[in-house]
Design a protein around this motif. Structure first.
Motif, PDB file in Angstrom:
ATOM      1  N   SER A  35      32.334 -10.570   7.004  1.00 39.35           N
ATOM      2  CA  SER A  35      33.585 -11.156   6.559  1.00 39.35           C
ATOM      3  C   SER A  35      33.692 -11.028   5.045  1.00 39.35           C
ATOM      4  O   SER A  35      32.709 -10.739   4.363  1.00 39.35           O
ATOM      5  CB  SER A  35      33.643 -12.638   6.952  1.00 39.35           C
ATOM      6  N   PHE A  36      34.869 -11.246   4.512  1.00 40.73           N
ATOM      7  CA  PHE A  36      35.075 -11.149   3.071  1.00 40.73           C
ATOM      8  C   PHE A  36      34.182 -12.141   2.328  1.00 40.73           C
ATOM      9  O   PHE A  36      33.591 -11.811   1.296  1.00 40.73           O
ATOM     10  CB  PHE A  36      36.539 -11.408   2.731  1.00 40.73           C
ATOM     11  N   THR A  37      34.050 -13.349   2.871  1.00 40.29           N
ATOM     12  CA  THR A  37      33.201 -14.369   2.231  1.00 40.29           C
ATOM     13  C   THR A  37      31.751 -13.937   2.199  1.00 40.29           C
ATOM     14  O   THR A  37      31.053 -14.117   1.191  1.00 40.29           O
ATOM     15  CB  THR A  37      33.327 -15.702   2.983  1.00 40.29           C
TER      16      THR A  37
ATOM     17  N   GLY B 156      27.024 -11.830  -0.710  1.00 36.00           N
ATOM     18  CA  GLY B 156      25.978 -10.816  -0.878  1.00 36.00           C
ATOM     19  C   GLY B 156      26.023 -10.181  -2.257  1.00 36.00           C
ATOM     20  O   GLY B 156      24.982  -9.911  -2.858  1.00 36.00           O
ATOM     21  N   PHE B 157      27.239  -9.963  -2.770  1.00 36.17           N
ATOM     22  CA  PHE B 157      27.364  -9.397  -4.117  1.00 36.17           C
ATOM     23  C   PHE B 157      26.803 -10.356  -5.169  1.00 36.17           C
ATOM     24  O   PHE B 157      26.062  -9.945  -6.070  1.00 36.17           O
ATOM     25  CB  PHE B 157      28.826  -9.092  -4.418  1.00 36.17           C
ATOM     26  N   LEU B 158      27.133 -11.639  -5.039  1.00 31.23           N
ATOM     27  CA  LEU B 158      26.646 -12.617  -6.008  1.00 31.23           C
ATOM     28  C   LEU B 158      25.124 -12.720  -5.988  1.00 31.23           C
ATOM     29  O   LEU B 158      24.488 -12.920  -7.027  1.00 31.23           O
ATOM     30  CB  LEU B 158      27.268 -13.995  -5.733  1.00 31.23           C
ATOM     31  N   GLN B 159      24.523 -12.567  -4.813  1.00 32.71           N
ATOM     32  CA  GLN B 159      23.066 -12.624  -4.722  1.00 32.71           C
ATOM     33  C   GLN B 159      22.399 -11.418  -5.371  1.00 32.71           C
ATOM     34  O   GLN B 159      21.218 -11.479  -5.724  1.00 32.71           O
ATOM     35  CB  GLN B 159      22.640 -12.714  -3.252  1.00 32.71           C
ATOM     36  N   SER B 160      23.142 -10.322  -5.545  1.00 33.71           N
ATOM     37  CA  SER B 160      22.565  -9.116  -6.132  1.00 33.71           C
ATOM     38  C   SER B 160      22.757  -9.054  -7.643  1.00 33.71           C
ATOM     39  O   SER B 160      22.359  -8.080  -8.280  1.00 33.71           O
ATOM     40  CB  SER B 160      23.192  -7.866  -5.501  1.00 33.71           C
TER      41      SER B 160
END
Length: 439
Positions: free
Chosen positions: A42-44, A49-53
């Motif tokens: 999902s978009f969320t 996942g992006f923020l964790q990277s």
């Protein structure tokens, strides 16, 4: 009948070839087939996942499984706020290089390499990162120091040393910092503050000569596990010569001594300049072969310059080659400014011993000049004694700058180059002695 048989054989061969080609295509397709591993999100979930990277998350929430560039576990401090601290250290080095003009050719590549090395997740300083590749291709195998010595040799004029040979004593006296630091490192181990072997103490002591290439060379031979810390310390103090030396020079001299004017004693012939590098190299070969890689490279570069018949090679050594190597060497040294390698007790002890060694070497050169002035003959301005450390030509420029603060007409630069180039030879000889004794 023969024609029929030939046609039948041709048809069979064609059919066999087509079947073989079809089988190879099927095999290739099966070998290149890759299972689909991506799962729709999902978009969320994608944003999460992006923020964790991101690097911010890597600092605030260190990965417990993250390893150093050497494949060893790291503390949470080194993976988080240690990196932030080292990034601010690199910003300070940027400020020194750009705002204060403290050897930007050295400090900028080193500082930028340190900045890249402390970026989380990317692994730029790791074995397969580009900083790691640079480090392994030229620092770990002694190549960059030898190339640097070739370039320095091509830019060196032995005229001031040959016209006033007694200034070589100043270069020799400044090496006292090397052997004093060797004793200091052994004493720290003796009293339980550190745990340096004799080989490691010997490699650390060369920092007192303020000679980065020589420090790297001896560390590779005697203490490769400390190579990064020793290289960082040596080049950091080389770049900070304008900060460290002047207070020591002023403290040990009077205003009258700082105003002593020196004159060139005699003209040095071209033949003398050609014979000198060959003579020094011959002596090194006979007495101290362990020092010949550095001395040989240094004298090779100088011999090309003084020969006057290979201007293209001389120009390459003085410009394109040494500039290229300086970039790579600076980035390679900066890669060792990673928090997990720099913010450790051994590195702190090495930095402390380095500043003591450098200060002692500076003081020894100044004091030797004062002692020389007690004897009859031409007076020596004690300020040039500080140039006995082999930070060429930075230390000579500092001697000239301090002298001109007290007399604008007192040009000491060329006189200071005598002990300065003697210091280069002296530090290489000291390294050869230590390698011969402890390797």
């Amino acid at each position: 009948m023969k024609i029929f048989i030939l046609k039948l054989l041709a048809l069979m061969l064609f059919s066999f070839g087509a079947l073989h080609a079809n089988s190879a295509a099927v095999g290739e397709a099966s070998s290149t087939h890759k299972e689909e591993t991506y799962e729709s999100q999902s978009f969320t979930e994608m944003v999460g996942g992006f923020l964790q990277s991101t690097g911010v998350n890597a600092v605030l929430n260190p990965d417990p499984n993250e390893l150093s560039s050497h494949g060893k576990p790291m503390s949470n401090f080194h993976k988080s706020w240690g990196r932030v601290l080292m990034i601010f250290v690199t910003f300070f080095l940027f400020w020194l290089a750009i705002r204060k003009g403290f050897e930007p050719l050295l400090l900028l590549p080193i500082a930028f390499g340190g900045l890249l090395a402390n970026i989380p997740i990317a692994g730029i300083a790791g074995e397969h990162g580009f900083l790691g590749v640079i480090y392994n291709m030229g620092l770990a195998n002694e190549m960059f120091p030898i190339l640097i010595f070739m370039g320095v040799g091509a830019m060196t004029d032995f005229g001031p040393l040959l016209s006033n040979p007694k200034t070589a004593l100043l270069g020799g006296a400044a090496q006292f910092g090397i052997f004093g630091t060797l004793v200091g490192a052994v004493a720290l181990t003796q009293y339980g503050f550190a745990d340096f072997t004799l080989q490691q103490a010997s490699a650390i002591s060369i920092i007192g000569g303020a000679d980065g290439p020589t420090s790297i060379f001896i560390a590779t031979k005697l203490a490769p596990e400390l190579l990064g810390a020793i290289a960082v310390a040596s080049y950091s103090y080389m770049a900070m010569v304008p900060i460290i030396q002047p207070p020591i020079m002023r403290a040990l001299t009077t205003e009258a001594e700082r105003k002593i004017k020196m004159t060139t004693l005699r003209h040095v012939s071209r033949l003398e300049k050609l014979v000198f590098p060959v003579m020094v190299l011959s002596l090194a070969i006979m007495v101290l072969p362990a020092a010949t890689p550095l001395i040989g490279a240094f004298m090779f570069g100088n011999f090309l310059k003084e020969s006057g018949v290979v201007e293209r090679l001389n120009d390459t050594l003085q410009n394109s080659l040494i500039n290229t190597v300086t970039i790579f060497l600076g980035l390679g040294v900066g890669s060792k400014l990673a928090a997990n390698e720099f913010l450790v007790p051994d590195t702190m002890f090495i930095m402390a011993l380095g500043i003591i060694a450098f200060s002692v070497g500076t003081a020894s050169g100044v004091i030797m000049a004062k002692v020389m002035n007690m004897f009859p003959g031409h007076k020596v301005n004690p300020l040039i004694g500080s140039a006995g450390v082999s930070a060429v030509p930075m230390a000579a420029r500092v001697s000239n700058k301090v002298g001109m603060e007290y007399d604008r007409t007192n040009m000491l630069l060329m006189h200071a180059m005598g002990p300065n180039v003697a210091g280069v030879i002296g530090s290489a000889v000291a390294a050869g002695v230590l390698i011969s004794l402890f390797q």
